[in-house]
Design a protein around this motif. Sequence first.
Motif, PDB file in Angstrom:
ATOM      1  N   ASP A  40      15.355   3.944  -2.472  1.00 50.52           N
ATOM      2  CA  ASP A  40      14.169   4.802  -2.521  1.00 50.52           C
ATOM      3  C   ASP A  40      13.480   4.764  -3.878  1.00 50.52           C
ATOM      4  N   VAL A  41      14.242   4.739  -4.966  1.00 51.22           N
ATOM      5  CA  VAL A  41      13.608   4.782  -6.291  1.00 51.22           C
ATOM      6  C   VAL A  41      13.344   3.390  -6.846  1.00 51.22           C
ATOM      7  N   GLY A  42      13.976   2.356  -6.296  1.00 50.43           N
ATOM      8  CA  GLY A  42      13.704   0.983  -6.722  1.00 50.43           C
ATOM      9  C   GLY A  42      14.689   0.421  -7.721  1.00 50.43           C
ATOM     10  N   GLY A  43      15.354   1.266  -8.506  1.00 52.58           N
ATOM     11  CA  GLY A  43      16.305   0.779  -9.490  1.00 52.58           C
ATOM     12  C   GLY A  43      16.794   1.908 -10.372  1.00 52.58           C
ATOM     13  N   ILE A  44      17.969   1.716 -10.960  1.00 51.69           N
ATOM     14  CA  ILE A  44      18.536   2.667 -11.921  1.00 51.69           C
ATOM     15  C   ILE A  44      18.586   1.960 -13.263  1.00 51.69           C
ATOM     16  N   GLN A  45      17.876   2.490 -14.232  1.00 52.50           N
ATOM     17  CA  GLN A  45      17.767   1.803 -15.519  1.00 52.50           C
ATOM     18  C   GLN A  45      19.074   1.855 -16.296  1.00 52.50           C
ATOM     19  N   LEU A  46      19.407   0.731 -16.929  1.00 48.81           N
ATOM     20  CA  LEU A  46      20.566   0.611 -17.808  1.00 48.81           C
ATOM     21  C   LEU A  46      20.107   0.702 -19.260  1.00 48.81           C
ATOM     22  N   ASP A  47      20.930   1.306 -20.092  1.00 48.80           N
ATOM     23  CA  ASP A  47      20.607   1.347 -21.518  1.00 48.80           C
ATOM     24  C   ASP A  47      21.900   1.494 -22.295  1.00 48.80           C
ATOM     25  N   SER A  48      21.938   0.933 -23.495  1.00 50.58           N
ATOM     26  CA  SER A  48      23.180   0.873 -24.266  1.00 50.58           C
ATOM     27  C   SER A  48      23.490   2.156 -25.031  1.00 50.58           C
ATOM     28  N   ILE A  49      22.532   3.060 -25.204  1.00 51.40           N
ATOM     29  CA  ILE A  49      22.781   4.280 -25.975  1.00 51.40           C
ATOM     30  C   ILE A  49      23.879   5.097 -25.294  1.00 51.40           C
ATOM     31  N   ASN A  50      24.857   5.524 -26.071  1.00 50.27           N
ATOM     32  CA  ASN A  50      26.027   6.188 -25.492  1.00 50.27           C
ATOM     33  C   ASN A  50      26.368   7.471 -26.239  1.00 50.27           C
ATOM     34  N   VAL A  51      25.369   8.134 -26.804  1.00 53.89           N
ATOM     35  CA  VAL A  51      25.628   9.359 -27.548  1.00 53.89           C
ATOM     36  C   VAL A  51      26.149  10.453 -26.622  1.00 53.89           C
ATOM     37  N   LEU A  52      25.752  10.399 -25.362  1.00 53.94           N
ATOM     38  CA  LEU A  52      26.191  11.363 -24.363  1.00 53.94           C
ATOM     39  C   LEU A  52      26.948  10.645 -23.248  1.00 53.94           C
ATOM     40  N   ASP A  53      26.274   9.704 -22.600  1.00 54.78           N
ATOM     41  CA  ASP A  53      26.856   8.787 -21.630  1.00 54.78           C
ATOM     42  C   ASP A  53      25.814   7.725 -21.351  1.00 54.78           C
ATOM     43  N   ARG A  54      26.216   6.629 -20.696  1.00 59.06           N
ATOM     44  CA  ARG A  54      25.255   5.578 -20.371  1.00 59.06           C
ATOM     45  C   ARG A  54      24.202   6.115 -19.408  1.00 59.06           C
ATOM     46  N   ALA A  55      22.992   5.591 -19.542  1.00 62.15           N
ATOM     47  CA  ALA A  55      21.853   6.113 -18.791  1.00 62.15           C
ATOM     48  C   ALA A  55      22.078   6.060 -17.283  1.00 62.15           C
ATOM     49  N   HIS A  56      22.646   4.957 -16.769  1.00 60.10           N
ATOM     50  CA  HIS A  56      22.788   4.850 -15.309  1.00 60.10           C
ATOM     51  C   HIS A  56      23.807   5.848 -14.779  1.00 60.10           C
ATOM     52  N   TYR A  57      24.864   6.119 -15.551  1.00 63.28           N
ATOM     53  CA  TYR A  57      25.819   7.132 -15.129  1.00 63.28           C
ATOM     54  C   TYR A  57      25.146   8.506 -15.069  1.00 63.28           C
ATOM     55  N   LEU A  58      24.333   8.818 -16.079  1.00 62.42           N
ATOM     56  CA  LEU A  58      23.657  10.119 -16.119  1.00 62.42           C
ATOM     57  C   LEU A  58      22.647  10.265 -14.994  1.00 62.42           C
ATOM     58  N   THR A  59      21.924   9.194 -14.699  1.00 65.61           N
ATOM     59  CA  THR A  59      20.915   9.261 -13.639  1.00 65.61           C
ATOM     60  C   THR A  59      21.550   9.635 -12.309  1.00 65.61           C
ATOM     61  N   ILE A  60      22.716   9.087 -12.028  1.00 62.79           N
ATOM     62  CA  ILE A  60      23.390   9.404 -10.766  1.00 62.79           C
ATOM     63  C   ILE A  60      23.996  10.805 -10.829  1.00 62.79           C
ATOM     64  N   TRP A  61      24.542  11.192 -11.981  1.00 65.16           N
ATOM     65  CA  TRP A  61      25.043  12.565 -12.125  1.00 65.16           C
ATOM     66  C   TRP A  61      23.936  13.577 -11.866  1.00 65.16           C
ATOM     67  N   SER A  62      22.711  13.318 -12.330  1.00 65.73           N
ATOM     68  CA  SER A  62      21.609  14.258 -12.146  1.00 65.73           C
ATOM     69  C   SER A  62      21.397  14.604 -10.680  1.00 65.73           C
ATOM     70  N   ARG A  63      21.653  13.646  -9.790  1.00 64.50           N
ATOM     71  CA  ARG A  63      21.453  13.868  -8.349  1.00 64.50           C
ATOM     72  C   ARG A  63      22.690  14.428  -7.662  1.00 64.50           C
ATOM     73  N   PHE A  64      23.880  13.970  -8.081  1.00 64.92           N
ATOM     74  CA  PHE A  64      25.084  14.244  -7.301  1.00 64.92           C
ATOM     75  C   PHE A  64      26.138  15.060  -8.042  1.00 64.92           C
ATOM     76  N   GLY A  65      25.934  15.349  -9.314  1.00 59.60           N
ATOM     77  CA  GLY A  65      26.953  16.053 -10.059  1.00 59.60           C
ATOM     78  C   GLY A  65      28.108  15.135 -10.439  1.00 59.60           C
ATOM     79  N   PRO A  66      29.216  15.680 -10.931  1.00 58.53           N
ATOM     80  CA  PRO A  66      30.332  14.858 -11.410  1.00 58.53           C
ATOM     81  C   PRO A  66      30.890  13.933 -10.330  1.00 58.53           C
ATOM     82  N   TYR A  67      31.201  12.718 -10.731  1.00 60.77           N
ATOM     83  CA  TYR A  67      31.783  11.721  -9.833  1.00 60.77           C
ATOM     84  C   TYR A  67      32.635  10.784 -10.686  1.00 60.77           C
TER      85      TYR A  67
END
Length: 444
Positions: A40-67
Motif C-alpha cells: 500500500d505505501v510502496g516501500g519502507i525506507q532504510l537509513d543507517s542512523i541508529n540513535v534510537l533504532d533503524r528507520a525501517h524497524y521504527l516505521t513498522i513499530w509505528s503501525r504495529f507496536g513492539p515486535y
Amino acid sequence: MPRRRVTLRAVTRLFIERQHLARPRATTLTAPRLRRFVEDVGGIQLDSINVLDRAHYLTIWSRFGPYDRAWLDRQVYRHRLLFEYWAHAACLVPASALPWWRRAMLDYKGRHTGWSGWLRRNAKMLRTVREAVRSNGPMANGDFEGRRPAGGGGWWSWRPVQHALHHLWMSGVLTIHSRQHFQKRYDLLERAMPKALEVEAVTAGEFQRWQVERSLRAMGAATELDLARYLTFPRFQSGARRRALREMLERGEVTELEGLPGRWLALASDLPALARAGQAPVSSTGTTLLSPFDSLLWHRDRIARLFGFDYRIEVYTPGPARVHGYYTLPILHHGHLIGRVDAKSHRGERTLEVRHVHFEPWFATAGLPPKGAERLDRDEALAGVASALSSLGVFVGAREVRMRRVTPGRLRAPLAQCLRDPRVPVAEPSPGAGNPATIQAIQR
C-alpha cells in the motif's frame, strides 16, 4: 469524466488510512499484514542512523507496536517477502512488485548515463566483482581488498569495488542477500531469489503508469509535485510523468479534483474512498510516533499543506542551531500531528532517554488544530503520548524511560504523571521484542 469536489480533510484522512495509520499500534504484526502495508505505501525506507533504532524497524513499530526484529529480518532475507531496492530512497519493497522493479533494473545502465565513463574504465572490475560473488557466495564490501581513492570524502569517493557492487545491485545482477551489523552482503539475484529471472519485466510505459498509480494509491490524492516526491526512483525523463498522467486521464483511470488549491489528482477508483473519508466522523484513533523517514513524511511540503506541520529533520544541522533535537519523531494523535519527540536509546544502560518533547503551540494552548474543526482532549492526548513512549521503550529493550525536557514546561508534570500511571495502556511485546519498560520521569 466530471470532476469530483473533495475537501482537504478528506484527502488527509484517506492519506492516513492508506499509510496504515488510522488505528496505530492496534493490531499484531503478521506476514500478510506486513505485505499489505508495504504494497500500500510502496516501500519502507532504510537509513543507517541508529540513535534510537533503524528507520525501517521504527516505521513498522509505528503501525504495529513492539515486535521481534529477527522475525522481520527472516521475512525479508530468508522468505523474501520484501527485498531491498531504490524506491523513494533505499527501501524494502514488496516481492509482488518485482515485474515492475525488474524494468527499473534492466533500464538502469542505459538510463543513468553518468555511469558510462566509469563503466568503460572499470569493465574488468565489474566482471571481477561479479565472478567473486558467483564463486564465494554472499560478500560484503569489506570482503574485497582495496582502498578509497585519495582526496575528499563523499559518495563519489567510494573505492571502485563499492561502485561496482552498487551498479551491479541497481542493474539487477546482484541483490542484497542479508545484512550483518547493517552492512550489506550481496549475492547473485538468481541465487537469492531463484525465480526472479523468470519474472517478465513490464514495458517502460507500463512502469511509468504503475509508478503514478502506486503513488496515487499510497497518497489517496496528490498534486504533480507530490507524485514527483513520493516514489522518486527512477527519475522520469522530462515530460514522461505528464505523458503517463495524460494517458491515464484519457483512459479515465485518473481524474482531476475540485475544491482544492492547485491541481489535484486521484485514481477514479478511489473516488468512493475519498467520499467516505470526507463523511467519516473521525480520521483516526490512537497515538504513535513516526520515524523521520516514514513514508507519510516523504514530502515535507505536503505535510505542511495537509497537517499544518512544519517538519525538518535536524541530524545534519549543527547542534547549536537545532530547534527541536537531533532525531525527532513527529507525534500523530487522532490524525493530527501535535508535536515531536527527540529520543535516544542507551542500549548499555537499557534506558530510553526522552530528551525533549516539543508540542505544537495550538495544542499547548488547547486551540483548534490547523486543519481541524474540533479541539482535541489534551489529557487524552498526553495519555496517548505516554502510551506511545512506553511502547517505544518496550520495543528498544529499555527497562526505564527517562523524560527530561518538555516544551511548554507546564505540560511536563501532567505528561510525567501519565508516564507513571499504571493505567496507561502499553502493548504487550511480541516474543523476542524485549521486556516491558519501567517508567521513570526525572527532573532536568
